[in-house]
Design a protein around this motif. Structure first.
Motif, mmCIF file in Angstrom:
data_model
loop_
_atom_site.group_PDB
_atom_site.id
_atom_site.type_symbol
_atom_site.label_atom_id
_atom_site.label_comp_id
_atom_site.label_asym_id
_atom_site.label_seq_id
_atom_site.Cartn_x
_atom_site.Cartn_y
_atom_site.Cartn_z
ATOM 1 N N UNK B 85 0.837 -1.204 0.000
ATOM 2 C CA UNK B 85 0.000 0.000 0.000
ATOM 3 C C UNK B 85 0.875 1.258 0.000
ATOM 4 N N UNK B 86 1.968 1.238 0.806
ATOM 5 C CA UNK B 86 2.819 2.432 0.868
ATOM 6 C C UNK B 86 3.495 2.707 -0.475
ATOM 7 N N UNK B 87 3.805 1.637 -1.227
ATOM 8 C CA UNK B 87 4.529 1.866 -2.480
ATOM 9 C C UNK B 87 3.604 2.326 -3.602
ATOM 10 N N UNK B 88 2.301 2.357 -3.354
ATOM 11 C CA UNK B 88 1.369 2.742 -4.428
ATOM 12 C C UNK B 88 1.633 4.171 -4.901
ATOM 13 N N UNK B 89 1.663 5.131 -3.965
ATOM 14 C CA UNK B 89 1.828 6.532 -4.368
ATOM 15 C C UNK B 89 3.170 6.784 -5.048
ATOM 16 N N UNK B 90 4.296 6.352 -4.474
ATOM 17 C CA UNK B 90 5.557 6.599 -5.190
ATOM 18 C C UNK B 90 5.605 5.935 -6.566
ATOM 19 N N UNK B 91 4.991 4.752 -6.718
ATOM 20 C CA UNK B 91 4.993 4.114 -8.037
ATOM 21 C C UNK B 91 4.162 4.931 -9.015
ATOM 22 N N UNK B 92 3.029 5.435 -8.519
ATOM 23 C CA UNK B 92 2.105 6.171 -9.393
ATOM 24 C C UNK B 92 2.683 7.529 -9.764
ATOM 25 N N UNK B 93 3.273 8.204 -8.786
ATOM 26 C CA UNK B 93 3.683 9.599 -8.986
ATOM 27 C C UNK B 93 5.184 9.754 -9.121
#
Lengths: 300, 164
Positions: B85-93
């Motif tokens: 879940x934590x890696x979702x934002x850095x992967x997306x953005x």
């Protein structure tokens, strides 16, 4: 050109899928937690991953092992002689005590046979070394260097020279995780040696303090009383020293007094522990013990 | 340069850095220091999400979390879920976050570490494990403070191994 083109296509195709992939793995881990929590149904997977991370744990414990080894190999002859003499004296004394113990054990077995009681009188012991303490500061647990291959099983009791240390929480093929009796989630059925009063000792998260919250204000307990395992929880064999009562705080308005005890084992500085296996499946455990000693000998 | 996204050398470097982070997590520390230990593994994982997203597959991140679960003897899936879940934002953005100044990026890392610890905290709460609060939030601060160092080190290694 064509390569980079297909690459950008692949990437644009991959970006919308990211949310789904994240969701998929999040749900997968949620399902795994639901299966794993409290029932240990995923032990096979845990063991497999345990084999993969074992080299990391072993490498990390190398520096302290190296320091141990160099301290051992640079020890002076005079020190060795002194230690040797000390050990000889101690061995003589323990042998003398053991003679009496053997007689008592035989007597106990005879009495039990007369009563037709099926009691486990002696246990099997095997040594284990502590490889690492858990990085998680609010879980009092340690890694030891013996695993399923050496006959370790989950729930196995662990003592040191002075008393009970804890029990095995997760057994992996080559190493195991054990929870200490001072862990806040750990409870241990004990009895007061002096009068056989039963109660439960809880960990507090501090290495030098256990709590006994379920003794009434008028219980027959005094400071200095030795608590031993009662063997009633099933996990621990009976009769091993656990702690001594250190503080009694009577609470007149409450149903129970607040008692504190100091663990007999040196929980924060123990390096070797002894694993206890009941002698019932003696053939199996002895075989495992022999195996473990063999591997130890070859390692040395 | 899209070709660098799937550079096998970078994948190798990533695996190595994750293994080192796992080892740092398993390293015994003296009692006073232990609660202050930063969460090395999530820092390294976030770094690779930002700077090597082609190699930082969700499956790999998930598996790293499982290894941490086994290492910490927590419920199997706890760290895996927090990692994914934590890696979702850095992967997306990652494209947007890469052009942040280092102060902005460190602030973003602080937010991500908060999310990470909150997920761990929440799972522990649901599972009924006892959780002294201070031990929970100290790694967020130390992790944020150590992030620039981690980033400099990994940047140095990544740029050195990057192909021509």
């Amino acid at each position: 050109m064509a390569g980079s083109n297909s690459d950008t296509q692949r990437r644009t195709a991959a970006v919308p899928a990211l949310g789904f992939r994240i969701l998929f793995f999040a749900l997968l881990s949620l399902a795994m937690m639901a299966i794993d929590h409290g029932r240990d149904n995923l032990d096979g997977l845990r063991r497999t991953i345990g084999v993969i991370v074992y080299p990391i744990q072993a490498t990390v414990s190398l520096p302290s092992r190296f320091i141990d080894w160099s301290a051992r190999s640079t020890i002076s002859r005079a020190d060795l002689e002194r230690e040797n003499n000390q050990l000889k004296v101690e061995r003589l004394r323990t042998r003398a005590e053991l003679q009496r113990f053997n007689a008592l054990e035989a007597e106990n077995a005879r009495l039990r046979a007369m009563l037709k009681a099926s009691g486990k009188v002696t246990d099997n012991f095997s040594m284990a070394e502590i490889m690492a303490v858990d990085p998680n500061p609010y879980l009092h647990s340690i890694e030891i260097n013996k695993g399923i291959r050496h006959g370790v099983f989950e729930g196995q009791a662990m003592v040191d020279a002075n008393g009970v240390v804890g029990q095995i929480k997760v057994a992996l093929p080559f190493s195991s995780t054990a929870v200490l009796i001072s862990d806040p989630d750990h409870a241990l059925p004990v009895e007061v040696l002096r009068n056989g009063l039963r109660t439960i000792a809880f960990g507090t998260g501090e290495f030098n303090r256990l709590e006994l919250p379920y003794l009434p204000n008028n219980a027959d307990v005094i400071i200095g009383d030795l608590l031993v395992t009662s063997g009633l929880g099933g996990a621990f064999p009976a009769g091993y020293p656990v702690a001594t009562i250190s503080n009694i705080n009577l609470q007149p308005g409450q149903p129970f007094a607040a008692l504190e005890a100091t663990p007999a084992a040196k929980l924060d500085r123990v390096r070797e522990v002894v694993l206890i296996s009941p002698k019932d499946e003696s053939g199996k455990t002895e075989e495992h013990l022999a195996e473990a000693e063999d591997t130890d000998a070859s390692r040395e | 340069m899209p070709a660098a996204n799937r550079d096998p050398r970078q994948r190798w470097l990533m695996t190595l850095s994750i293994v080192i982070a796992l080892a740092l997590t398993a390293l015994p520390l003296p009692g006073v220091m232990a609660p202050l230990r930063p969460d090395w593994v999530i820092l390294v994982v976030i770094y690779w999400c930002l700077f090597g997203p082609g190699n930082a597959g969700v499956l790999l991140i998930f598996f790293t979390g499982l290894m941490l679960d086994v290492l910490n003897a927590t419920i199997l899936g706890q760290h895996a879920m927090a990692f994914v879940i934590t890696s979702y934002l850095p992967l997306l953005l990652h494209l947007r976050m890469r052009v942040f100044s280092w102060i902005q990026l460190t602030a973003a890392i602080f937010g991500l570490l908060l999310v990470y610890q909150f997920i761990l905290f929440w799972i522990n709460g649901v599972a009924g494990d006892s959780t002294p609060l201070i031990h929970y939030w100290a790694p967020v601060l130390t992790g944020t403070l150590i992030w620039p160092v981690v980033m400099l080190l990994l940047d140095g290694m990544r740029l050195r191994t990057a192909g021509p």
